[in-house]
Design a protein around this motif. Structure first.
Motif, PDB file in Angstrom:
ATOM      1  N   SER A 108      12.628  52.225  56.086  1.00  0.00           N
ATOM      2  CA  SER A 108      13.864  52.191  55.987  1.00  0.00           C
ATOM      3  C   SER A 108      14.241  52.396  54.472  1.00  0.00           C
ATOM      4  CB  SER A 108      14.482  50.587  56.087  1.00  0.00           C
ATOM      5  OG  SER A 108      15.306  50.454  54.885  1.00  0.00           O
ATOM      6  N   THR A 109      15.377  53.060  53.989  1.00  0.00           N
ATOM      7  CA  THR A 109      15.592  53.496  52.828  1.00  0.00           C
ATOM      8  C   THR A 109      15.799  52.449  51.736  1.00  0.00           C
ATOM      9  OG1 THR A 109      17.716  53.495  53.405  1.00  0.00           O
ATOM     10  CG2 THR A 109      16.831  55.873  53.272  1.00  0.00           C
ATOM     11  N   TYR A 110      15.914  51.120  52.228  1.00  0.00           N
ATOM     12  CA  TYR A 110      15.954  50.172  51.414  1.00  0.00           C
ATOM     13  C   TYR A 110      14.899  49.224  51.623  1.00  0.00           C
ATOM     14  CZ  TYR A 110      20.643  51.060  50.078  1.00  0.00           C
ATOM     15  OH  TYR A 110      21.694  51.789  49.645  1.00  0.00           O
ATOM     16  N   ILE A 117      12.104  49.022  49.960  1.00  0.00           N
ATOM     17  CA  ILE A 117      11.046  49.328  48.855  1.00  0.00           C
ATOM     18  C   ILE A 117      10.008  48.223  48.396  1.00  0.00           C
ATOM     19  CG2 ILE A 117      12.231  51.369  47.957  1.00  0.00           C
ATOM     20  CD1 ILE A 117      13.824  49.384  46.307  1.00  0.00           C
ATOM     21  N   ILE A 118      10.047  47.149  49.052  1.00  0.00           N
ATOM     22  CA  ILE A 118       9.233  46.288  48.813  1.00  0.00           C
ATOM     23  C   ILE A 118       7.869  46.809  49.532  1.00  0.00           C
ATOM     24  CG2 ILE A 118       9.952  44.150  48.250  1.00  0.00           C
ATOM     25  CD1 ILE A 118      10.165  43.770  51.382  1.00  0.00           C
TER      26      ILE A 118
END
Lengths: 185, 586
Positions: free
Chosen positions: A8-10, A12-13
């Protein structure tokens, strides 16, 4: 999944879970396109397929069994199971990973291995095949084809050894698996 | 068994047995037998669209406003590929539609025949399920299964591809509309113990929030009523996703406004600072969560969703319940009644929320010379709120302003493309609503760029004298694209200026509709009244401030408590709002 390219683009973890190898048994309606539905899902969601075996298993009920080996973090494996289970043509998804469930599961794979060579290498190849219980199913003056059945890891080991004695080609069936004990998979 | 009927007749009979009164479609070579069957009956009304994408969105509009399954009929090849956008849109927004596509005759499949496309292959990824019918014996079962699967569980689009020879073939038909499916069994029970654990959490919570979504709307009007009862009984604050607007009234006391990227300050701050989050029928989409590792860091999270794949997909939750939202609310209310609960006082929490509300995050600079887009929506709301109004939108700034400034008090009144973000959705969807609700006031709030993506459907609206109104916030830009170029790309406005726009009034007249143009705020109210009173389709060209941007906003890659507020944002803040990590995101 490649952690550097988050799904997912979000997302980032970076998840610090180790990847696990899981064998899934997927019972599906034996209808045109059903395999495409399953592997299309894996492709679309970025899941791995390490090996895949498909065959009709209960012709009367028109069911097929897809045995699929995948790898991913425990949360990804969970996502794979619910995603596959959601497909309309899927009857049942079972996790047949060897240490799973009360009795665990049994996994076997078959491989055909072509070895080319003469002299000592040829003799060594024959000795190794004997040690691994591999059958010689074809022979010519300068080649053998061995057939080996066993767990994926054993076959991997055999193939690695054959590399130094003239391995030229490998064909593997992928994993077949069933739950141990009297209960159905 | 009665007398044998043709495949084409079976299609129409299925529509009849499933209670479908209207379908949207476009004829072509591979569906001629079905169109011949349509011609010879009067039960099912056919609405001729002008492009198959229009048919797909019209079917969505019909479905979302009525709660019934929407149906479209398209021909093979280009007919089917043109419908792909609408099918994908329906998949992402969980809208039940059945697409019936024609296919070349079975003996020509795979020969690259004229207008042949691998329709089931192409649509496998954008439908919940699809079928290629190769035997007339299977047709009645597949047709009814299609309706069952479209509307059951998490609703979605399905496609039935019918070769032309199967449409001509004769067979026995049986009404199977009451049957289900042998393998597809969506959850119809609920884990009562888990619901009780949720009520336990609610009793301990000091700063709870309800985050509801489209699942409530899809569950039916009863779920919205239960949600209102639930909020009233608990006095919890409630916010909702774009898809869920109207389930709890926008004028209600506990309403915080929409959350997410262009949600209100109070809703996003409350999401960030809450200690208990009840997510009911929403899916933690990236427009909602913002930066996911800073998403609501100190809360217990509960997720109710009918689809198991939504659970723990983006956000790990503490309690998950796989069930229909209405069923959950009903069960939770029963448990609360039994316990006569002692909830914590939420006074402190509400005081904090009031402070956030005072920020007045939706404020904008009023202007007496040019129409501010926000003002236009506010006036539209005031002048239509007491009517039987349905609002659809296209995608972009106008869509977010509509979501922020139009208050929806009832479910199924707000239709917008949330998941896929399809420009060109709103107008055909509005036509679909108007067909289902002939006496309602149906308005597509549009942008000058979006409306041109499916403007051909004006011909459909004129043909059937649909009263659909198109309310264009015309700023001569693809406003949201420009806003992101200002935020991310040093104000380089690449290809987002709407050059050579048509004269929308003349365009309306060319189609045989009415055009109205307004440029001054003082003229706005009268013009809106005229739009409402004019029968037939109207294009309302509302010329608004060119460079206004949509705020508040969570810039991409930022957390809920890191919002850009509108009125006080400087150009510099806009230029520097998004860092390098955020720039890769959409």
């Amino acid at each position: 999944m490649n952690k550097k390219n988050p799904a997912s683009t979000y997302d980032i973890i970076s998840i610090n879970e180790d990847d696990e190898r899981h064998t899934l048994s997927i019972i599906v309606d034996d209808e045109p396109g059903v395999l495409a539905r399953v592997i299309g899902l894996f492709a679309a969601r970025g899941f791995n397929i390490d090996s895949l075996t498909v065959s009709e298993t209960e012709s009367k009920q028109q069911l097929s069994r897809i045995t699929l080996v995948t790898s991913g973090s425990p949360s990804v494996i969970e996502k794979i199971k619910v995603q596959v289970d959601r497909l309309v043509s899927v009857h049942k998804v079972s996790d047949l990973t060897a240490d799973y469930g009360q009795y665990g599961a049994l996994e076997r794979e078959l491989a055909l291995i072509k070895v080319k060579g003469t002299g000592n290498k040829r003799l060594e190849a024959l000795r190794l095949a004997e040690a691994f219980d591999a059958q010689t199913v074809d022979a010519s003056l300068d080649s053998f084809i061995f057939q080996i059945t066993g767990r994926t890891r054993e076959i991997d080991r055999f193939i690695n050894l054959m590399a130094s004695v003239g391995l030229t080609e490998v064909s593997r069936t992928g994993v077949a698996a069933l739950k141990r004990g009297a209960d159905n998979t | 068994m009665g007398k044998k009927i043709t495949g084409a007749e079976m299609v129409i009979q299925t529509l009849h047995d499933q209670g479908v009164d209207s379908v949207f479609g476009y004829p072509g070579g591979a569906v001629l037998p079905i169109y011949d069957a349509i011609f010879q009956q009067e039960d099912v009304k056919h609405i001729l669209v002008r492009h198959e994408q229009g048919a797909s969105h019209a079917a969505e509009g019909y479905a979302r406003s009525t709660g019934k399954v929407g149906v479209l009929i398209v021909t093979s090849g280009p007919g089917a590929t043109n419908a792909v956008t609408g099918l994908t849109d329906a998949l992402l927004d969980s809208i039940p539609i059945v697409c019936i596509s024609g296919q070349v005759p079975t003996h020509l499949i795979g020969t690259d025949a004229f207008q042949e496309a691998d329709t089931v292959g192409i649509t496998r990824a954008c439908t919940k399920h699809n079928w290629l019918v190769k035997d007339i014996k299977d047709l009645p079962r597949i047709m009814h299964e299609a309706f069952y699967i479209a509307r059951s569980g998490r609703p979605g689009p399905v496609l039935v591809d019918i070769p032309k020879d199967i449409q001509f073939a004769e067979g026995d038909y049986e009404d199977l509309s009451k049957t289900t499916h042998k393998t597809y069994t969506p959850p119809n029970t609920i884990d009562n113990k888990a619901v009780a654990r949720v009520v336990d959490l609610m009793e301990r919570a000091k700063r709870p929030i309800i985050y509801s979504g489209g699942g409530i709307i899809n569950s039916g009007p009863k779920a919205s009523k239960l949600l209102q009862k639930f909020v009233h009984k608990t006095n919890m604050p409630i916010t909702s996703t774009l898809m869920g607007l109207g389930a709890y009234p926008g004028s209600g006391d506990n309403w915080l406004g929409m959350l997410g990227m262009h949600g209100t300050y109070e809703a996003n701050m409350a999401m960030h600072d809450c200690d208990l989050m009840l997510c009911i029928g929403a899916r933690f989409d990236d427009r909602i969560t913002g930066k996911i590792d800073e998403f609501s860091p100190n809360s217990k999270k509960v997720h109710i969703d009918i689809d198991a794949t939504s659970i723990n997909k983006n956000v790990e939750v503490d309690i998950s319940i796989i069930a229909d939202c209405g069923k959950f609310l009903n069960e939770a209310l029963k448990i609360m009644d039994k316990r006569s609960n002692k909830f914590q006082s939420f006074n402190e929490w509400w005081k904090q929320i009031e402070l956030w509300k005072k920020v007045n995050c939706l404020s904008y600079k009023p202007n007496s010379d040019v129409i501010m887009p926000q003002y236009a929506i506010q006036r539209l709301y005031e002048l239509t709120k007491n009517k039987d109004t349905y609002i659809t939108t296209e995608v972009g700034q106008h869509q977010m302003w509509a979501a922020q400034f139009y208050k929806f008090d009832k479910p199924n009144r707000w239709l917008t493309s949330g998941g896929l973000g399809t420009m060109g959705y709103g107008f055909p969807a509005a036509n679909g609503v108007q067909v289902a609700k002939p006496d309602a006031l149906v308005i597509d709030i549009a942008g000058d760029a979006s409306i041109l993506m499916n403007i051909q459907e004006l011909s459909t609206a004129v043909q059937y004298q649909l009263n659909t109104k198109i309310f264009i916030l015309n700023n001569s830009y693809m406003g949201m694209v420009r806003q992101w170029q200002q935020l991310l790309h040093g104000n380089r406005i690449s290809e987002s200026y709407s050059d050579s726009l048509p004269d929308f009034v003349k365009l309306a007249e060319a189609y045989g509709a009415t055009g109205i143009r307004v440029k001054k705020p003082a003229d706005l109210d009268d013009a809106i009244a005229r739009m409402i009173d004019t029968p037939g389709p109207v294009i309302f060209d509302c010329v608004v401030a060119n460079l206004e941007n949509c705020f508040p906003m969570i810039p991409s890659g930022k957390a809920h408590n890191d919002m850009l507020l509108g009125e006080n944002v400087s150009d510099e803040e806009v230029a520097n709002a998004i860092d390098d990590d955020g720039k890769i995101m959409v």
